[in-house]
Structures are given as C-alpha cells and as structure tokens.
Design a protein around this motif. Structure first.
Motif, short mmCIF file in Angstrom:
data_model
loop_
_atom_site.label_atom_id
_atom_site.label_comp_id
_atom_site.label_asym_id
_atom_site.label_seq_id
_atom_site.Cartn_x
_atom_site.Cartn_y
_atom_site.Cartn_z
N LYS A 50 0.84 -1.21 0.00
CA LYS A 50 0.00 0.00 0.00
C LYS A 50 0.87 1.25 0.00
O LYS A 50 0.63 2.20 -0.76
CB LYS A 50 -0.89 -0.02 1.25
N THR A 51 1.87 1.26 0.87
CA THR A 51 2.74 2.43 0.97
C THR A 51 3.52 2.63 -0.32
O THR A 51 3.70 3.76 -0.79
CB THR A 51 3.71 2.28 2.15
N ILE A 52 3.99 1.53 -0.90
CA ILE A 52 4.75 1.63 -2.14
C ILE A 52 3.89 2.25 -3.24
O ILE A 52 4.34 3.14 -3.97
CB ILE A 52 5.28 0.24 -2.58
N GLU A 53 2.66 1.79 -3.32
CA GLU A 53 1.77 2.33 -4.35
C GLU A 53 1.60 3.84 -4.22
O GLU A 53 1.62 4.58 -5.19
CB GLU A 53 0.40 1.64 -4.28
N LYS A 54 1.43 4.25 -2.98
CA LYS A 54 1.25 5.68 -2.76
C LYS A 54 2.51 6.46 -3.14
O LYS A 54 2.45 7.49 -3.80
CB LYS A 54 0.92 5.94 -1.28
N LEU A 55 3.64 5.90 -2.74
CA LEU A 55 4.90 6.57 -3.05
C LEU A 55 5.14 6.62 -4.56
O LEU A 55 5.62 7.62 -5.09
CB LEU A 55 6.07 5.84 -2.37
N GLN A 56 4.77 5.54 -5.23
CA GLN A 56 4.93 5.49 -6.68
C GLN A 56 4.17 6.63 -7.36
O GLN A 56 4.67 7.31 -8.24
CB GLN A 56 4.43 4.17 -7.22
#
Length: 892
Positions: A837-843
RNA sequence: AGGGAGUUAGCUCAGUUGGUAGAGCGCCACCCUUACAAGGUGGACGUCGCAGGUUCGAAUCCUGUACUCCCUACCA
C-alpha cells in the motif's frame, strides 16, 4: 496542591461559584476615569421579559470574548448591559395573559394595563440577566439600564423635542402598515413578506354610458369599494380614447374617472389598474399625484367600516368572499386565475398587514441618512465582514421616512400635548400642565407611544448618562465594537449611527462585527412558532458553558449563518474534560514542586531544561503568536482552533507522555526544571484559553502553583510580555522532537497495521544514516522505548533485515529505517499488504513529482522554494520506496 | 425583478496572496497502557456543484450555467 480533583470536569460545580466570586471581586467593573486605554461595548438590549436564545448566546460569546481579551490586555473595559421594553412584544404577551382571565386591555384601561406590564416586568425582568450570568457574561452590572428608566426616557424626550424643533419630526396622515390584531401601525421592517398562493380576479367595470366595459385584474377585490379611479398607460392604444371618461364601480354604482399614468404596465393583466389610494402603497402615490379622493374602508381592527356599505362589520376575508359572490351574481366577475404573489404579514401577530390611512408621527430620513452613509463610505465605521457595507448603503439610498408612532400603551409616550381650547400642540421635554400658547389647562397628551427602536437608536449614549455630560460618555464614547447579527442592521445599527452623529457629533462605534445567525439542522431560522428553537441554558446544563462558548468561538469564521450542531458542543465538552484531566495529571506531578517566591523570575534552570521542555516552549511560542494574530484580525475561530490543537495534539498527546519518564526518574535537577516548565506552560495555557473558556481556565488557574490573583485579570500572553520564558524554546529541539515523533509514529503504524497487541513489547532496530541522527535517537532512548512499547532497542546499522517490517522515516537530512523483526509475532501477510500500500502511494507521488520536475516551464516559472521543496520530496520518496521494495522482496 | 451569500469526506464546517485537499463528529480495527473510554493507537473515505477559459500548475482567478438560501422591492 494536594486537593483531589475529580476525574471528570463538572461545570456545575465550578460555574456559579466562580461567577459569583468574579462579581464580588469587582473584576467586571469599568472605571470612568483611568490611565488605561478604554475599550467599550454596549450590549444589544434583549427584551426585558424575554428568554435567552441561541442567538443571544452566540452574540454574547463574541462580546465577552472581546471584553475578556481586552481586559487581560490591559484595557479599561466596559461592557454595558441593558434591557429593552420591547413595546409590541411585551404588550402582546401581557395582553394574551390578561385574556386568560377574560379581560381585554380596553376594559382594564390604559393606566391599569400599563401597571400590569410593570408587574410583569418586575416578575421576569431579572430572568434574562440571570441567564446572562450563566453564560459568563462579564458585564458591569452596576451600569445596567432599562429603556424605560428615567435616564433613558430623558434622552428620548430630549431627542424627540430637538428633532421636532429642527423640523425633522412631523405628524401626518399617511398610509402605513397596519396590524389589525395589535391595532397599531408598524414599520416597514416589521413586515415580513411571504409568498402566498392567491387568485387574480378579473372584474368588469362598465363605462358610465354603458357602451362598453373595462376589465381590471386584482388580487384584493374587496378594496374596489374604495376605488377612486381606474388607471391605464397613457400610450396604450386600447384605452387611449377612454382617458377622462367615467366608469361605474359594480355593486355600489359609484362613478370614478379613468386616468392615465406611466406607472401602469401595459402587458400585465388587462393593462387597467383599479386605484384604491387608501389601501395600497402604489395607489396611494398615484392618488397623491392625481389628487384623488382617499376612501378608508377599514376600522382599526381591520374590519370593514361604514364606507363599505353593505359589507360593514365584516372582516377583510369575509368581505372578499361576499364581494366575489355578489360580483359573480351580477356577472361582473369575468374570470379567476391562480396567482402567486407575496403578501406582507405582521412579524409579531402573523396577521396580514393592511395598508391603512392614519395620523402618525414620522422622522425625516434624508438629512440623517447622508452623514450616516458618509461615515461608512469613509471607513470611520467599519463593517466586519466588509460585505455588509453594501447592504447598509443600499438601504440608506432607498430609505423612506420612519413612522415612529405606535398605537400601543407600553413605551415612551409621545411628548406632545394638544390644547383643548386653542388646539395648539406643545412639544416638551417635561410634562406640562398648561398650554404654552394660551395657558389653558385643558390638555390632552398624544395617545401614542414611540417605536421601540427609537429609544434603541439612542442607546450608545443614553446608557452613558446623556443628556448629562458624564465622565462615562467622555471616556467610553464612541464605543469600540457593536456586535450583532445581520437581522438588525437596518432596525438598529443604521439608526444608532444616525442618532449618534446627530446628537454626539461622532459615530457611536468604530467597528460593527456582524456574525451569522444560528439555524436549525434544516437551515431554517430558529423561532418559537416553528418550535425548532433550542434553549442555550439546556446546552449549558448538559455540556457546560465553556463547551457551548467554545463551539461558538470555533464556528465564527466569516459572518456566515451556520446550522446548529449539538455534536459539536459535545466535542468541545470532551475537550474541556481533556483539559481538566491534563491539568489534573500535571498538577499531580507538582506535588513536590518548589514554588518560587513571589517576584522571582520563576524560570527553569537552563542547564537542566530537557529537549522536550524546549520543544513545548517553542510550540507555546507558536500558538501564542497564532492566537494574537488571529484575535487582532477578528478570526476568532482560528485562535480557538490553534489553542485546541496546541493543548490536545501537542501538550496532551506528546508533552505529557514525554515528561512521564522524567517525573518518575531520578534526575532531580531535570525533574525540577520540567516541573517549572509544566507549571509555567499550564499558567499560560489557562490565560490563553480564558476568553474562550472562562470558567475552566479560572478554576484550573486558581490551583496552579504559579499564578496571580485571578486569571480574568492576569495579563494575556504575547510574544513581548513573555519573552523571558519563550526564549528557552529551541528550534533545534523542535526538529529533534519531530524525528522522535515520526519514529514513534512509524513504530505504532507497524504495530497497528500488523495488529500487534499493545500488551506485547517488541524489539526494534533503528537503522540510521549518520552519527548525528544516531546520537539524537540515542539521547531519546527512554521516550522511544516507552511510547513505542519496546523491549530491546538497537540504534545503528540496518543489520540483518530478514523477516522484518520496515518503515523508512525521512526528515530533512535525517533518514531512519524503523525495523521490527516479525518472526514469531505475526504472519507476514499484513505487513506485505501494508508495505505494498505504501509503495503504491509513493509510486504515485514519485511519478507526479518526476513529471512536474521534468517540465521545463515549471522549473522556469515556479518559485525557487517550490521547486526545491519538490526536489527534496522526490529524493526522500525515492529513498523510502527503495527500502520498502527491499523489505517486500525479503518478506515474500 | 434587483442585490448578496453558499455549493469541499456520510454529517457540521475550515481552506488569507494559485504550488500534490484539512478538522471535529461518524465509520473500521486493536486497546480499560496507573490524567482522561467524554480516552488511547492505527486505518478507510473527497475527480472541491457542472461546463468552459487563463496558467507550467486552479477548490482558489475569469466567463457561463444549475441548485439552495438570505435580503430588498414588488405587477394591480
């Protein structure tokens, strides 16, 4: 200090006692002469026999907030309370009550009836004041005035006589708005327009010679009995030839002339208008220009009179029905079509207002309006929000003379005496016994009383002793603020400005603060008749005065109306409780506090002040500044919100938690320093809070080890008067604490998302990128371990990362990998989900920032700061996403 | 008819010079961790009424439009 405080804030225990004490100590009193700068507000006088409603509560909250704030800022504050006799409102209430015993006021007679109202006033006149005390209103009660007091009445007479001498008051037979049930004239402002579904009746008026008929459309057919002309447009080809001829009014066979006036709209209805000068405002004007006869059809009770012939004695509605029937039978009614129009209703009785021709007193407005416009145009008087300026000026530009006489018994009787012998009118400030012209004693005083707003218009100076040249007047006029809802800008504000300029040669106030009106949950106005009003005293009993007041303060944005929301009050009740408990806990940590002697600096030993202390002092400095700026800009909600956040989200959520280990620790010097900081921060918190939440702040203040005599008269904190203490803050400490807070939050996030029970202590490793950060975290080991609920904490290199949860924290140049081994604690699915989830947001962020930063035009046009901030953000996001990707791979 | 205001998360509302949308309440999960369950921690939720335009970039500025509300005035 050992006093036990209950674990819930109980407003009922505090409010009455505290208010009585303030009053006894004389803290509300203003000085007629003082070296302090003056600050004054005149309370808009509520109806003497009325109840406090939500509107008052809001209105008073604003005023008391200003008064308390200014008082603490060293001003000689005067908040002058008073009550209004509220002519129509009070008289009709008492009349209704009288009716219960089967007596009318006429049967009782004027003198007895007025006596009865005074009884009523004595019975209920203090109710509103005691309700105001519950609100915490810090007004100077010694100065309370009632509009019918001798002093106020003197002012009224003086003004009346003076205006009369100047030719600005005159008596005349005019068409006025008439309330049948109240049997009195009312002003334009007391008329409420309501949209009503009615009918448009087309009635045929035969020409005198019977050759043809003219069709007239009307919504009020019964008024045809008073017609004195028909009117057409002079250029209307259909009727041009008929101008000057006569028609016959059906049913009563009276001849009237056909006249022409451009007032008529050719395209509406039939293009022919019946003119009833005595019962319609437009017709009245035409009647005057064309010199028509005025036939009055109504009695004072709004029943048909002898001029209505066979319809005499009927009420208007019945007369309409009968007239229509008769017209139908005589084939005069051509058609009837539905018609929606607005009809004036009396704001007091609800009855349809009838235009009625009668002898009334008027104030000429043109001469008064011009200067009243000028002072607002020039900015001498400022409206806040500014948008009301336009509304005010528009009204003054279209103003009509003010009908000031009312056919009531309750009020200031018009000071005019008519001589029975020579018919001379004597206008006098004092009661007279003989005609000033012929000396006759056959005198009769005018029966009417003045419009209530006449005395209200003089309020800013009649309350200060005028016509005497009082010290009060010298010190406090013009007043500083006039606080009101926008519903009485015309009724009251405009007229005060006129009278102030006319009689004091100066504006009555500098600033008009116009707040919104409180509406019900559906956005409707709160009113008794709708049954949707809410009693503020109920709210006070349920949640406490401070909660109610704070909810208003936090809602005062831009003068907009807002819907009442009880849950919001409940929320601020919870806030008060939070404050209470925070103070209770903080005080319990001061049981062994070495209270400094009075007069000493009472500052903590700088050498032992902790980083947490420095941080909270920096936050205190910020909030002090925010509150000061907001209050000066009249952004009360910003001030209230800033305080709310400081107290709850900084002081309670973090500072108290940070200090717990220190309080339980063995470093006595550090503890003593923190105790001093706690004592001083509490002291400032209560002072800052006082205008918004007077009761709880005073109550807690009185229990503080460091304090003055009373919070209400202590100094309001600002950057200048609190320099010594605030200088102990540190931006560096603030940055350090930011890192610590972020790391703790990251730990909590991993715990929360992975559902690790708070009961389980965990092992945490903090991977750092440089020595400085390593040292920083090492210094705050205790805080991290306590607040993160950590068993073992390592600070250093990342080390073995297998089967670990990872949360990268990046602040400025500090980069911290929060690493928590999960083996044996939980399965890894939750953590995989969290990281993904965090990676998606950061992406998303990264692609957005990359696109932005590769846009040449953005680089060229945007502020350097903005570009730089985005660059930092991008690189930080990249660092974070890299660690997370690595962590994800290892977990899978 | 003229004037003014509003339209942002399920609700009540912020968002001050244009720079990746905020609060409280409500909701979900876990917790009575010795100030506070009126509490704590974590979390979910908005293409900012609609359509255009200006701009590298618009909830924010401009134009138009829909709906709601208020005020003033009233066409009989």
């Amino acid at each position: 200090m050992s006093e036990k405080l209950s674990d819930r804030y109980n407003p009922a225990d505090v409010e009455g006692r505290t208010y009585a004490w303030w009053e006894k100590e004389g803290y509300f009193k203003a000085q007629d002469q003082s070296t302090k700068p003056p600050f004054s507000i005149i309370l808009p006088p509520p109806n003497v026999t009325g109840f406090l409603h939500m509107g008052h509560a809001l209105d008073h909250t604003v005023q008391d907030m200003l008064i308390r704030w200014k008082r603490m800022n060293g001003f000689n504050t005067m908040w002058l309370p008073g009550t209004d006799h509220a002519g129509i409102a009070t008289q009709s209430v008492v009349e209704k009550d009288l009716k219960k015993s089967g007596v009318t006021r006429h049967e009782l007679g004027r003198e007895k009836f007025v006596e009865k109202i005074w009884d009523w006033k004595h019975q209920y006149g203090d109710r509103i004041y005691s309700q105001m005390r519950r609100l915490g209103d810090s007004c100077d009660w010694d100065r309370a005035v009632f509009t019918l007091d001798e002093s106020a009445s003197k002012a009224v007479r003086k003004v009346f006589v003076s205006l009369h001498q100047k030719g600005m008051i005159y008596r005349g037979k005019r068409l006025v708005n008439w309330s049948g049930p109240l049997e009195t004239a009312i002003s334009d402002l007391e008329v409420e327009h309501q949209t009503v579904k009615g009918s448009l009746y087309h009635i045929s008026y035969p020409l005198e010679d019977g050759s043809e008929s003219l069709v007239v459309a009307t919504t009020r057919p019964e008024t045809m009995l008073g017609d004195t002309a028909l009117c057409v447009h002079p250029e209307d080809p259909r009727y041009k030839a008929l101008i000057g001829k006569n028609v016959v009014i059906p049913l009563i066979n009276r001849k009237i002339k056909i006249i022409a006036d451009t007032y008529v709209d050719k395209d509406f209805g039939s293009g022919v208008v019946k003119i009833t000068p005595a019962h319609d405002f437009n017709d009245y004007k035409i009647g005057v220009t064309h010199n028509l006869e005025f036939i009055n059809l109504l009695t004072k009770k709004a029943e048909m009179n002898e001029n209505a012939g066979p319809y005499k004695g009927l009420k208007v509605q019945e007369a309409r029905k009968r007239v229509l029937e008769d017209l139908k039978n005589g084939n005069f009614l051509i058609k009837e079509e539905p018609h929606i129009h607005s009809v004036g209703h009396c704001s007091r009785s609800g009855a349809v207002v009838e235009p009625f021709l009668s002898e009334q007193w008027f104030v000429k407005m043109d001469q008064l309006a011009t200067p009243a416009k000028r002072v607002v145009e020039s900015g001498t008087i400022r409206f806040e929000p500014e948008s009301w300026t336009k509304v005010y000026l528009h009204w003054l530009n279209n103003i009509e003379d003010w009908c000031i006489s009312r056919q009531l018994w309750w009020g200031h009787r018009i000071p005019v005496w008519y001589c029975g012998d020579c018919e001379h009118q004597t206008v006098s400030e004092t009661d007279i016994t003989a005609c000033e012209k012929c000396g006759s004693t056959k005198l009769r005083q005018d029966e009417d009383v003045l419009d209530t707003w006449f005395s209200s218009a003089l309020w800013p100076f009649s309350t200060m002793g005028w016509p005497n040249e009082s010290e009060t007047l010298k010190t406090f006029y013009p007043t500083s603020y006039l606080v009101t809802g926008h519903d009485i800008i015309f009724f009251w504000v405009a007229r005060m400005i006129m009278m102030g300029l006319e009689f004091q040669r100066d504006v009555p106030f500098r600033t008009v603060y116009v707040h919104g009106l409180i509406r019900d949950s559906q956005g409707r106005k709160m009113s008794k008749s709708l049954g949707n009003s809410i009693d503020p005293v109920d709210m006070i009993e349920k949640y406490g005065t401070d909660a109610l007041r704070f909810s208003f303060a936090a809602h005062l944005f831009s003068g907009k109306d807002f819907k009442f929301n009880e849950q919001r009050i409940e929320g601020y009740r919870n806030f008060m409780n939070k404050i209470w408990n925070a103070a209770r806990f903080a005080l319990s940590n001061l049981s062994d506090f070495n209270t400094p002697a009075e007069g000493t600096a009472a500052l903590p030993n700088k050498a032992h002040v902790s980083v947490f202390d420095q941080w909270i002092i920096t936050k205190l400095e910020q909030v002090t500044k925010e509150v000061e700026t907001a209050m000066e800009a009249e952004r009360f909600s910003d001030a209230a919100t800033a305080l709310y956040q400081f107290i709850w989200n900084q002081f309670c959520d973090w500072y108290i938690e940070f200090t717990k280990p220190i309080m339980n620790g063995s470093n006595h010097e550090e503890k003593a320093a923190t105790q001093m900081v706690i004592a001083q921060v509490l002291n400032r918190m209560m002072r800052l809070l006082h205008p918004f939440a007077p009761f709880i702040s005073e109550e807690i203040y009185q229990k503080l080890p460091i304090r003055g005599a009373a919070c209400i008269v202590d100094q309001y904190p600002n950057l200048r008067n609190d320099k010594d203490f605030l200088s102990l803050g540190s931006e560096q400490a603030a940055l350090e604490i930011d890192v610590v807070k972020e790391v703790i939050t990251a730990i909590r996030n991993i715990r929360g998302e992975n559902r690790i029970s708070p009961a389980v202590k965990i092992n945490v490793r903090l991977g750092v990128n440089n020595d400085h950060v390593q040292k920083l975290l090492g210094n705050n080991r205790t805080a991290l371990m306590t607040m993160g609920r950590i068993e073992n904490l390592e600070v250093g290199a990342d080390g073995d990362l297998m089967k670990c949860a990872v949360a990268p924290v990046v602040i400025g140049d500090a980069s911290v990998n929060v690493i928590i081994p999960l083996e044996g604690l939980v399965d890894f699915d939750e953590e995989i989900k969290r990281i993904t989830k965090t990676i998606e947001k950061l992406q998303k962020d990264i692609s957005m920032l990359t696109a932005k930063l590769s846009n040449e035009k953005f680089i060229a046009n945007a502020d350097e700061d903005v570009v730089a901030a985005d660059r930092v953000l991008l690189s930080q996001s990249k660092v974070q996403i890299d660690s997370l990707r690595d962590a994800l791979v290892r977990l899978q």
